[in-house]
Design an enzyme around this catalytic site. Structure first.
Site, PDB file in Angstrom:
ATOM      1  N   TYR A 174       0.781  -1.254   0.000  1.00 58.77           N
ATOM      2  CA  TYR A 174       0.000   0.000   0.000  1.00 58.77           C
ATOM      3  C   TYR A 174       0.801   1.286   0.000  1.00 58.77           C
ATOM      4  CZ  TYR A 174       0.398  -0.722   5.122  1.00 58.77           C
ATOM      5  OH  TYR A 174       0.838  -0.951   6.408  1.00 58.77           O
ATOM      6  N   ASP A 223       1.838 -11.380   7.736  1.00 60.81           N
ATOM      7  CA  ASP A 223       1.303 -10.047   7.986  1.00 60.81           C
ATOM      8  C   ASP A 223       2.349  -9.033   8.458  1.00 60.81           C
ATOM      9  OD1 ASP A 223      -0.509  -8.001   8.221  1.00 60.81           O
ATOM     10  OD2 ASP A 223      -1.724  -8.902   9.779  1.00 60.81           O
ATOM     11  N   HIS A 272      -8.009 -11.802   7.998  1.00 62.55           N
ATOM     12  CA  HIS A 272      -8.377 -11.788   9.423  1.00 62.55           C
ATOM     13  C   HIS A 272      -9.783 -12.365   9.652  1.00 62.55           C
ATOM     14  CE1 HIS A 272      -4.697  -9.652  10.086  1.00 62.55           C
ATOM     15  NE2 HIS A 272      -5.099  -8.585   9.422  1.00 62.55           N
ATOM     16  N   ARG A 319     -13.216   0.371   5.911  1.00 61.58           N
ATOM     17  CA  ARG A 319     -12.875   1.646   6.548  1.00 61.58           C
ATOM     18  C   ARG A 319     -12.219   2.584   5.530  1.00 61.58           C
ATOM     19  NH1 ARG A 319      -7.959   1.951   8.628  1.00 61.58           N
ATOM     20  NH2 ARG A 319      -7.700  -0.287   8.939  1.00 61.58           N
ATOM     21  N   GLU A 356     -10.980  -7.046  11.369  1.00 55.99           N
ATOM     22  CA  GLU A 356      -9.794  -7.282  12.201  1.00 55.99           C
ATOM     23  C   GLU A 356     -10.028  -6.710  13.605  1.00 55.99           C
ATOM     24  OE1 GLU A 356      -6.128  -5.644  10.681  1.00 55.99           O
ATOM     25  OE2 GLU A 356      -4.907  -6.596  12.247  1.00 55.99           O
TER      26      GLU A 356
HETATM   27 ZN    ZN Z   1      -2.431  -6.819   6.857  1.00 61.19          ZN
END
Ligand code: ZN
Length: 469
Positions: free
Chosen positions: A135, A333, A282, A221, A248
């Site tokens: 990201y 992760d 998650h 979100r 999550e």
């Molecule tokens: Zn992640």
């Protein structure tokens, strides 16, 4: 028939179709595929007719592990978030502030070297493919680089240089959250839908036998429903994997209910956005109805239990997912620890702690010695492969030559028999037992060492001292 371009691998044991078999040789072509599983004696007699014949003495060979959810750069904050911050209590959200601060320090070169370090550690632990949920797109001032995919390409280059397969899951990030002011610490992630889709489309050119590209709307979100629908229709045309963080944290679920009157899973389900190429990362705070929705749609859930316990996220209800037939893959992760077999065993262990029972995830009425280990191993291998859009992982003719070996004399698994070897691998293996890693026929880890290990670690140490001293 022999072929001088073919390579042969000759371990003591090979894990094929749920069992360990002796005296089987793997014959691989120069395109990195398994083209034959032959009797060991037969290939030994014809050894000179193959390009190489590698004897893997006292070793068992297993299909490569697949890490379906990684943020490689987060390797730089390992060990640097385990203290009480200025807040009265620490949580995922206070950890995230520290993570964002690191994300904003990294330049193009830093992203490459941090990623390479994470991928090296993955390779050394038997991982052959990674789904990178990427990201950071823009420069620290929020301006796009001249090539908007510059950082995504650096991450791909890092994986390719280490020798891993990579599925670059390019993240869509639109906003800080429902009714939230823009967060200046997120400027490197933000792209509007048109820009995002254009950049994702142009990244498709990187696809190859060992590189895949997919979409990753960050979370409900960070991405609105309209944006999500646009990403989904693009994905439908390209048939690529789509990954999304879901449920999550309880706060994400309640904000979604406030905005849409539905939980994140209900929102995606009722909008027709759950499908076979979809992976929910998650999926912790969910209802039985949500579990049914995943089962019905054929979507995968990616659990990251080592990170989830580190962040205090909660426990993925894998007993519900397994019972409903939902495929569960695994991810490292946040990289606080890179050991996918540890993640596999935690799937079962966290549920044991909750339910005060043992062997919970075993298929009903199956009393086979390795039935539970097989299920967990499937999460660490073929469920991950499928989730990140690569072809089948099990050792078989036609499959990619992606595998790792374990030393049968390593103290962590010594004394195993055919029947309990897989349970030993899944529940007890130490990384020291991983000796060879082969990806697409290339021997990237030999005798527990990677060819670029010293150089990668040196560069990473330089980076850490620059970042933190
Ligand atoms: Zn992640």
């Amino acid at each position: 028939m022999t072929n001088p371009t073919q390579q042969v691998w000759l371990p003591d044991l090979v894990y094929i179709d749920g069992e360990f078999r002796s005296d089987v040789a793997l014959v691989c072509d120069d395109g990195g595929r398994i083209v034959g599983l032959l009797p060991a004696d037969e290939v030994k007699l014809l050894a000179e007719n193959y390009r190489t014949l590698t004897t893997l003495k006292n070793k068992a060979l297993l299909p490569g592990l697949v890490n379906a959810h990684s943020h490689a750069f987060q390797r730089v904050i390992r060990g640097r978030t385990e203290f009480r911050s200025q807040h009265s209590t620490d949580s995922f959200w206070t950890w995230r502030e520290l993570m964002y601060a690191a994300a904003n320090k990294l330049d193009v070169n830093d992203i490459y070297h941090a990623s390479k370090m994470a991928f090296l550690e993955m390779a050394l632990s038997g991982i052959t493919a990674v789904g990178e949920f990427h990201y950071i797109h823009r420069a620290p001032n929020g301006i796009a680089y001249e090539d908007a995919n510059l950082l995504a390409k650096e991450v791909i280059r890092a994986a390719t240089d280490v020798g891993l397969r990579i599925s670059l899951l390019r993240v869509a990030y639109e906003r800080a959250g429902f009714q939230k002011e823009a967060n200046p610490l997120q400027v490197r992630f933000i792209e509007d839908a048109d820009t995002y889709l254009k950049n994702l489309d142009s990244l498709m050119i990187e696809k190859s036998d060992t590189v895949n590209v997919g979409a990753a709307p960050h979370s409900v979100r960070a991405v609105t429903l309209d944006y999500l629908k646009q990403v989904n229709s693009f994905v439908g045309q390209k048939e690529c994997p789509v990954h999304m963080h879901m449920a999550e944290q309880p706060a994400e679920v309640s904000a979604c209910i406030e905005e849409y009157g539905r939980s994140p899973v209900a929102l995606l389900d009722t909008e027709g956005l759950l499908h076979e190429n979809f992976t929910a990362v998650h999926a912790i705070h969910v209802t039985p109805k949500a579990i049914e929705a995943f089962a019905r749609s054929g979507a995968t859930v990616c659990a990251c239990p080592t990170t989830e316990r580190n962040l205090g996220d909660g426990v993925v209800p894998v007993d519900g997912y397994f019972a409903a037939g939902v495929r569960v893959s695994l991810g490292s992760d946040s990289q606080n620890q890179i050991d996918l077999l540890e993640d596999a065993r935690e799937l079962e262990y966290h549920i044991r702690l909750q339910r005060k029972e043992r062997n919970v995830l075993t298929p009903p009425d199956n009393h086979n010695a390795s039935a539970l280990a097989e299920r967990l191993f499937e999460s660490a291998t073929s469920n991950g492969t499928r989730s990140i859009g690569f072809k089948a992982a099990p050792i078989n003719v036609g499959a990619p030559a992606d595998f790792f070996t374990v030393d049968l004399d390593d103290p962590s698994i010594a004394g195993s028999s055919h029947d309990d070897l897989l349970s030993n691998v899944v529940f007890s293996l130490s990384r020291t037992a991983v000796r060879d890693v082969v990806v697409a026929g290339t021997h990237i880890v030999k005798d527990g060492l990677h060819g670029q290990q010293v150089e990668i670690i040196e560069k990473f140490k330089d980076l850490q001292s620059r970042l933190w001293n």
